[in-house]
Design an enzyme around this catalytic site. Structure first.
Site, PDB file in Angstrom:
ATOM      1  CB  SER A 167      -8.652 -13.955  -0.757  1.00  0.00           C
ATOM      2  OG  SER A 167      -7.571 -14.632  -1.301  1.00  0.00           O
ATOM      3  CG  HIS A 188     -11.506 -17.662  -3.800  1.00  0.00           C
ATOM      4  ND1 HIS A 188     -12.032 -17.803  -2.537  1.00  0.00           N
ATOM      5  CD2 HIS A 188     -10.192 -17.413  -3.619  1.00  0.00           C
ATOM      6  CE1 HIS A 188     -11.075 -17.648  -1.645  1.00  0.00           C
ATOM      7  NE2 HIS A 188      -9.952 -17.414  -2.273  1.00  0.00           N
ATOM      8  CD  GLU A 219     -15.569 -18.949  -1.390  1.00  0.00           C
ATOM      9  OE1 GLU A 219     -16.455 -18.679  -0.577  1.00  0.00           O
ATOM     10  OE2 GLU A 219     -14.470 -18.364  -1.384  1.00  0.00           O
ATOM     11  CG  ASN A 252     -10.518 -16.257   2.591  1.00  0.00           C
ATOM     12  OD1 ASN A 252      -9.836 -16.978   3.323  1.00  0.00           O
ATOM     13  ND2 ASN A 252     -10.313 -16.168   1.294  1.00  0.00           N
TER      14      ASN A 252
HETATM   15  P1  NAD Z   1       1.915 -14.357  -4.361  1.00  0.00           P
HETATM   16  O1  NAD Z   1       2.519 -13.222  -3.656  1.00  0.00           O
HETATM   17  O2  NAD Z   1       2.495 -15.736  -4.184  1.00  0.00           O
HETATM   18  O3  NAD Z   1       1.885 -14.101  -5.954  1.00  0.00           O
HETATM   19  C1  NAD Z   1       1.438 -12.908  -6.539  1.00  0.00           C
HETATM   20  C2  NAD Z   1       2.114 -12.820  -7.904  1.00  0.00           C
HETATM   21  O4  NAD Z   1       1.522 -11.734  -8.635  1.00  0.00           O
HETATM   22  C3  NAD Z   1       3.624 -12.523  -7.816  1.00  0.00           C
HETATM   23  O5  NAD Z   1       4.334 -13.483  -8.577  1.00  0.00           O
HETATM   24  C4  NAD Z   1       3.740 -11.124  -8.417  1.00  0.00           C
HETATM   25  O6  NAD Z   1       4.968 -10.895  -9.106  1.00  0.00           O
HETATM   26  C5  NAD Z   1       2.551 -11.114  -9.370  1.00  0.00           C
HETATM   27  N1  NAD Z   1       2.130  -9.784  -9.783  1.00  0.00           N
HETATM   28  C6  NAD Z   1       2.056  -8.641  -9.040  1.00  0.00           C
HETATM   29  N2  NAD Z   1       1.645  -7.610  -9.799  1.00  0.00           N
HETATM   30  C7  NAD Z   1       1.475  -8.105 -11.063  1.00  0.00           C
HETATM   31  C8  NAD Z   1       1.083  -7.537 -12.293  1.00  0.00           C
HETATM   32  N3  NAD Z   1       0.799  -6.233 -12.392  1.00  0.00           N
HETATM   33  N4  NAD Z   1       1.014  -8.327 -13.387  1.00  0.00           N
HETATM   34  C9  NAD Z   1       1.313  -9.655 -13.312  1.00  0.00           C
HETATM   35  N5  NAD Z   1       1.683 -10.258 -12.156  1.00  0.00           N
HETATM   36  C10 NAD Z   1       1.767  -9.492 -11.050  1.00  0.00           C
HETATM   37  O7  NAD Z   1       0.365 -14.335  -3.963  1.00  0.00           O
HETATM   38  P2  NAD Z   1      -0.716 -15.524  -4.060  1.00  0.00           P
HETATM   39  O8  NAD Z   1      -0.845 -16.192  -2.740  1.00  0.00           O
HETATM   40  O9  NAD Z   1      -0.435 -16.342  -5.271  1.00  0.00           O
HETATM   41  O10 NAD Z   1      -2.055 -14.673  -4.255  1.00  0.00           O
HETATM   42  C11 NAD Z   1      -2.507 -14.288  -5.534  1.00  0.00           C
HETATM   43  C12 NAD Z   1      -4.009 -14.052  -5.480  1.00  0.00           C
HETATM   44  O11 NAD Z   1      -4.657 -15.265  -5.058  1.00  0.00           O
HETATM   45  C13 NAD Z   1      -4.453 -12.981  -4.483  1.00  0.00           C
HETATM   46  O12 NAD Z   1      -5.540 -12.279  -5.027  1.00  0.00           O
HETATM   47  C14 NAD Z   1      -4.883 -13.804  -3.279  1.00  0.00           C
HETATM   48  O13 NAD Z   1      -5.818 -13.143  -2.466  1.00  0.00           O
HETATM   49  C15 NAD Z   1      -5.500 -14.988  -3.957  1.00  0.00           C
HETATM   50  N6  NAD Z   1      -5.594 -16.207  -3.143  1.00  0.00           N
HETATM   51  C16 NAD Z   1      -4.589 -16.550  -2.282  1.00  0.00           C
HETATM   52  C17 NAD Z   1      -4.698 -17.701  -1.516  1.00  0.00           C
HETATM   53  C18 NAD Z   1      -3.583 -18.110  -0.584  1.00  0.00           C
HETATM   54  O14 NAD Z   1      -3.790 -19.018   0.222  1.00  0.00           O
HETATM   55  N7  NAD Z   1      -2.422 -17.523  -0.661  1.00  0.00           N
HETATM   56  C19 NAD Z   1      -5.821 -18.522  -1.629  1.00  0.00           C
HETATM   57  C20 NAD Z   1      -6.833 -18.177  -2.543  1.00  0.00           C
HETATM   58  C21 NAD Z   1      -6.700 -17.003  -3.291  1.00  0.00           C
END
Ligand code: NAD
Length: 291
Positions: free
Chosen positions: A119, A140, A152, A190
């Site tokens: 993000s 993104h 994005e 963001n």
């Molecule tokens: P989340 O906490 O739901 O999921 C993250 C996942 O990554 C978990 O299942 C965790 O076990 C896994 N993980 C951690 N370390 C790891 C590794 N070394 N190898 C493999 N898997 C691993 O978080 P999320 O909301 O899904 O966010 C994930 C990404 O998406 C982040 O970079 C976040 O910034 C981005 N993002 C989030 C949103 C949102 O609204 N939450 C929107 C757009 C982008």
């Protein structure tokens, strides 16, 4: 180049959504997470979200079956080495993402494109730790992935045109719309959204309003479908804080200072919907404000 196979790293709320839309669009997907348990939770979520789409006549039962069959879960990151496109969607921490790319690089095909669903973290910096900065970019998605229309696309300083076009074609095949952002902290969505959410938390912290009055004000006063605190819980407060820190560090402007109350909620492990409690408590029938 045409993309046929996609590797998704991280099966959390974004990663499972990305695997879902990719599989529905006909891509073969390898889905990776650190434990079998996380993978099973991710697959169960994909299954229930696909079921909901079937019950609403958005897709057929056959589409659902075919999509589930296209997703192969694995806890072994090197299994993703053969794919055409990797979308890293693990926890929003730079060290985590860097270590994933470091472990993955020795196993990759020369043509494989690497992307991150980060993000806010610098695409150029993530790319520079790999062997292929020209084949690296930001991909993104918005949350929830199966519903939100925007992707994005972020070009790092070295991203080549072929890589950009291959990713644009994937977005098109998903039936989504892309917007291009240059690689500056938190990109476009963001950069604008998070300071608003952070300001809502300051408004709460300073006692200008409580959770309900802040969310009702923004919903009814500005026609936002969700209030900013409800939205923060939906995104995940750890992710919100991480993005504010990237803006603060990357732009060195005090206007991006994360609200201490946001930090406090994250320290408590009250990360929003995903942990059952954030600015609202989700453990009962209906969400109850925590302030
Ligand atoms: P989340 O906490 O739901 O999921 C993250 C996942 O990554 C978990 O299942 C965790 O076990 C896994 N993980 C951690 N370390 C790891 C590794 N070394 N190898 C493999 N898997 C691993 O978080 P999320 O909301 O899904 O966010 C994930 C990404 O998406 C982040 O970079 C976040 O910034 C981005 N993002 C989030 C949103 C949102 O609204 N939450 C929107 C757009 C982008």
């Amino acid at each position: 180049m045409e993309i046929r196979t996609v590797g998704v790293v991280g099966a959390g709320q974004m990663g499972n959504g990305i695997a879902h839309v990719m599989a529905l669009a006909g891509y073969d997907v390898m889905l990776n997470d650190i434990s079998q348990d996380m993978l099973e939770k991710g697959l169960a979520k994909i299954h229930s979200n696909l079921e909901r789409q079937v019950s609403r006549d958005k897709i057929s039962a056959d589409d659902m079956k075919a999509a589930m069959a296209r997703i192969k879960p694995t806890v072994q990151l090197p299994d993703l080495g053969q794919v055409d496109l990797v979308i890293e969607s693990a926890t929003e921490r730079e060290a985590v993402k860097q270590s994933i790319f470091e472990q993955l690089v020795p196993h990759l095909e020369p043509h494989t494109i690497l992307t991150s669903n980060t993000s806010s973290i610098s695409i150029t910096r993530l790319a520079s730790g790999t062997d292929r900065p020209e084949k690296f970019m930001g991909f993104h998605f918005m949350n929830p992935v199966p519903i939100m229309q925007l992707v994005e696309l972020i070009r790092g300083i070295a991203t080549d045109q072929e890589t950009f076009q291959a990713c644009s074609a994937v977005v098109e095949k998903l039936g989504k719309t892309s917007a291009t952002s240059e690689d500056f902290p938190a990109f476009i969505v963001n950069r604008i959204l998070m300071p608003m959410i952070n300001e809502a938390v300051y408004t709460l912290y300073e006692g200008v309003g409580n959770v309900t009055s802040i969310d009702v004000s923004m919903k009814l006063g500005t026609n936002h479908p969700m209030g900013p605190l409800e939205l923060a819980d939906f995104i995940g407060l750890d992710t919100c804080l991480a993005i504010m820190n990237v803006l603060h560090d990357g732009l060195a402007d005090t206007k991006y200072r994360p609200c201490p109350l946001l930090t406090k909620y994250v320290e408590a492990g009250w990360l929003g919907r995903k942990t059952g409690r954030g600015f609202y408590d989700y453990r009962g029938e209906t969400p109850v404000p925590t302030r």
